[in-house]
Design a protein around this motif. Structure first.
Motif, mmCIF file in Angstrom:
data_model
loop_
_atom_site.group_PDB
_atom_site.id
_atom_site.type_symbol
_atom_site.label_atom_id
_atom_site.label_comp_id
_atom_site.label_asym_id
_atom_site.label_seq_id
_atom_site.Cartn_x
_atom_site.Cartn_y
_atom_site.Cartn_z
ATOM 1 N N LEU A 175 3.201 4.427 -6.616
ATOM 2 C CA LEU A 175 1.990 3.739 -7.066
ATOM 3 C C LEU A 175 2.316 2.655 -8.090
ATOM 4 O O LEU A 175 1.553 1.704 -8.266
ATOM 5 C CB LEU A 175 0.977 4.738 -7.630
ATOM 6 N N ARG A 177 -4.227 6.220 -9.127
ATOM 7 C CA ARG A 177 -3.359 6.976 -10.031
ATOM 8 C C ARG A 177 -4.199 7.694 -11.095
ATOM 9 O O ARG A 177 -3.925 8.826 -11.457
ATOM 10 C CB ARG A 177 -2.350 6.025 -10.682
ATOM 11 N N THR A 191 0.854 -1.181 0.000
ATOM 12 C CA THR A 191 0.000 0.000 0.000
ATOM 13 C C THR A 191 0.892 1.234 0.000
ATOM 14 O O THR A 191 1.879 1.284 0.734
ATOM 15 C CB THR A 191 -0.894 0.016 1.247
ATOM 16 N N CYS A 192 0.557 2.193 -0.852
ATOM 17 C CA CYS A 192 1.372 3.400 -0.909
ATOM 18 C C CYS A 192 0.535 4.609 -0.521
ATOM 19 O O CYS A 192 -0.531 4.843 -1.088
ATOM 20 C CB CYS A 192 1.942 3.580 -2.306
ATOM 21 N N ALA A 246 -4.001 0.684 -6.737
ATOM 22 C CA ALA A 246 -2.996 1.667 -7.136
ATOM 23 C C ALA A 246 -3.368 2.306 -8.469
ATOM 24 O O ALA A 246 -3.279 3.520 -8.641
ATOM 25 C CB ALA A 246 -1.628 1.003 -7.215
ATOM 26 N N GLY A 267 -3.447 2.157 -3.283
ATOM 27 C CA GLY A 267 -3.027 3.538 -3.053
ATOM 28 C C GLY A 267 -3.934 4.226 -2.054
ATOM 29 O O GLY A 267 -5.114 3.878 -1.903
#
Ligand SMILES: Nc1ncnc2c1ncn2[C@@H]1O[C@H](COP(=O)(O)OP(=O)(O)OP(=O)(O)O)[C@@H](O)[C@H]1O
Ligand SMILES: [Mg+2]
Lengths: 292, 244
Positions: B199, B223, B30-31, B219, B205
């Protein structure tokens, strides 16, 4: 020439003993960011106890460090757990007030149990000297120095070779990173405070032979130790070593070529001169991190 | 695996985190992205126990993490690379990395094996082993910080801006490391300013802004979400204007 060599050798002997006494102060400051004003009182407390032990049982004062060091370790640990810990995280001025309070309590205690008079342990070798060529080395200074070297060497090994020592150094270099690798802040601080107190245990036993003392002598000693630690750089052990040697040499050289009264003044002049050039002390900042 | 529910936390006066909800499923990357001061690093500090949350809960599976000391969180298999200044400058690179194994210090064999494995993964550790960490460059320090975190072979790795200060080659190295760790089963939570990189590596995300989570999703979805650009450019902050 012989006079000069004699003064230098004596300065180194005394410097080594000062280094031991200052090591506790700098160790405690490094980990806890606390200036332990009670360190001088610890020394006088132990010196008085050592004197009493010597008078009642005849145990050699310097050797009695084997007893006083563990006792002071325990006292330091208890003091940290139940008193000093309560101010962790508070402003530095709090710690100065608190430890000054501890010093006053110890001074008052000594006044009551030992009385307000000068004392000094005087074992048989007290006034004897080793003779090396033209140089006279007072036995008490030599024994004291050897004890200091052994203890400082042990401390060095402890700090560099054991996990407990690594935890102490890690906490003093970067407390939040130390927490992140799982080093317990409280346990490490307690250990540092206890070790710092234990070094005063050995230092106080040596002091009892080398210097006459009375309960209020701790003011004199804490100012010397603070001078050493400030000169060397707060929290740095090598700094304390160098600062202590400078103090030892300043004292013996001034006493040899001037008069004893001037020796303390000379030391403080050296401190001021060094701090003008290096406000962080001699070893205060060797690494990029600190300079930035 | 990791769940944050309605977490609020702060440093002194106000709440920096104002009710954060977040989940990381096992095996995911996870970002978290978001403008400076959004509270991304604060989220990681709350998880690792460096900062206590005021309300809400943090749990790893069934285990509550909030209120635990950092060492307990670590023992549960969560390690963190903080955003900056995480090394012990007066110690050697070897000592720094080995301290990452403080919790397994009693098992010398395991410690030695882990250290050897880390040296293999991150060759810089072996080549600069005897140097003081304080004398390394910023990017080299970053690599050592990441190396130190691997000593415990964490289940969940928290990386705060792993790309910070890295040259393209080291960056590729770290990206490869993150991928291979993830393939090996490590769950990861990253904070990354390099959105494309972050990502790109992530499966999920999270966009944070003003102490809140504004957007979550896969993600790719995050994005491509048009809101993302607006939030991330910092333009939306009506509250910021009020405060100012
Ligand atoms: N140690 C601290 N003491 C006091 N306030 C802090 C501290 N660390 C962060 N803050 C405050 O918390 C808020 C969020 O900080 P945080 O470090 O979590 O942001 P971030 O999203 O990681 O930002 P960046 O992208 O700049 O790293 C900021 O407003 C900051 O001022
Ligand atoms: Mg941050």
């Amino acid at each position: 020439m012989a006079q000069f060599v004699q003064a230098v050798v004596l300065g180194v002997l005394i410097g080594g003993i000062y280094a031991l006494m200052a090591s506790g102060l700098t160790l405690i400051f490094g980990v806890l960011r606390i200036v332990n004003i009670a360190q001088g009182a610890f020394l006088i407390l132990v010196a008085t106890f050592t004197w009493w032990l010597w008078r009642t049982t005849g145990i050699d004062p310097i050797l009695s460090a084997v007893i006083t060091a563990p006792l002071m370790f325990g006292l330091g640990w208890v003091l940290y757990r139940f008193v000093v810990r309560r101010i962790s995280g508070q402003a530095a001025s709090m710690s100065v007030l608190l430890t000054f309070g501890i010093a006053l309590v110890i001074e008052g205690f000594l006044n009551v149990v030992a009385g307000n008079k000068f004392r000094s342990a005087t074992p048989a070798y007290f006034e004897q000297s080793f003779r090396v060529g033209d140089i006279l080395l007072p036995k008490a200074q030599v024994y004291g120095f050897l004890a200091a070297v052994v203890v400082l060497g042990g401390l060095y090994l402890l700090l560099t070779r054991t996990w407990a020592g690594r935890a102490i150094r890690a906490t003093s270099q970067n407390p939040s990173a130390a927490a992140l690798v799982g080093i317990g802040a409280t346990a490490t601080a307690a250990l540092a405070f206890a070790l710092g107190s234990a070094s005063a245990g050995v230092g106080g036993s040596i002091l009892s032979v080398l210097y006459p003392f009375f309960p209020a002598s701790h003011y004199d000693w804490i100012s010397r130790l603070l001078g050493i630690v400030v000169l060397g750089g707060m929290g740095s052990l090598p700094g304390a070593l160098v600062g202590a040697l400078v103090l030892g040499l300043a004292e013996t050289l001034t006493a040899t070529y001037g008069s004893l009264q001037w020796s303390t003044l000379v030391f403080y002049l050296v401190i001021m001169a060094v701090l003008l050039v290096r406000p962080q002390g001699l070893f205060g900042a060797r690494l990029r991190e600190d300079v930035a | 695996m990791l769940t944050l529910e309605n977490v609020t936390a702060g440093y002194g006066g106000g709440d920096v985190l104002q009710g954060v909800d977040l989940t990381c499923a096992p095996g995911t990357v996870t970002c978290i992205v978001g403008p400076n001061g959004a509270g991304k690093s604060t989220v990681l500090k709350v998880i690792s126990g460096l900062l206590r949350c005021r309300t809400g809960s943090v749990s790893l599976g069934e285990t509550r993490l909030d209120g635990l000391d950092p060492s307990r969180v670590l023992a549960l298999g969560i390690t963190q690379v903080p955003q900056s200044q995480a090394l012990f400058p007066g110690m050697t690179v070897r000592e720094n990395v080995q301290l990452g194994g403080y919790l397994i210090r009693r098992d010398r064999k395991l410690l030695a094996a882990r250290y050897a494995a880390v040296c293999e993964r991150i060759p810089l550790v072996a080549s600069r082993a005897g140097d003081h960490a304080g004398n390394l460059s910023g990017g080299q320090r970053r690599m050592v910080e990441i190396a130190r975190c691997l000593m415990l072979e964490p289940k969940l790795l928290l990386l705060d801006e792993p790309s910070l200060g890295l040259d393209p080659q080291s960056l590729a190295g770290v990206a490869g490391l993150i991928r291979s760790l993830n393939e090996g089963g490590t769950t990861m939570l990253l904070v990354e300013q390099n959105v494309r990189l972050g990502l790109g590596l992530a499966t999920h995300g999270v966009v944070m802004e003003g102490g809140r989570v504004r957007l979550t999703g896969t993600a790719a979805a995050v994005r491509d979400n048009p809101e993302m650009a607006a939030l991330y450019l910092g333009g939306t902050s009506a509250k910021e204007t009020q405060r100012g």
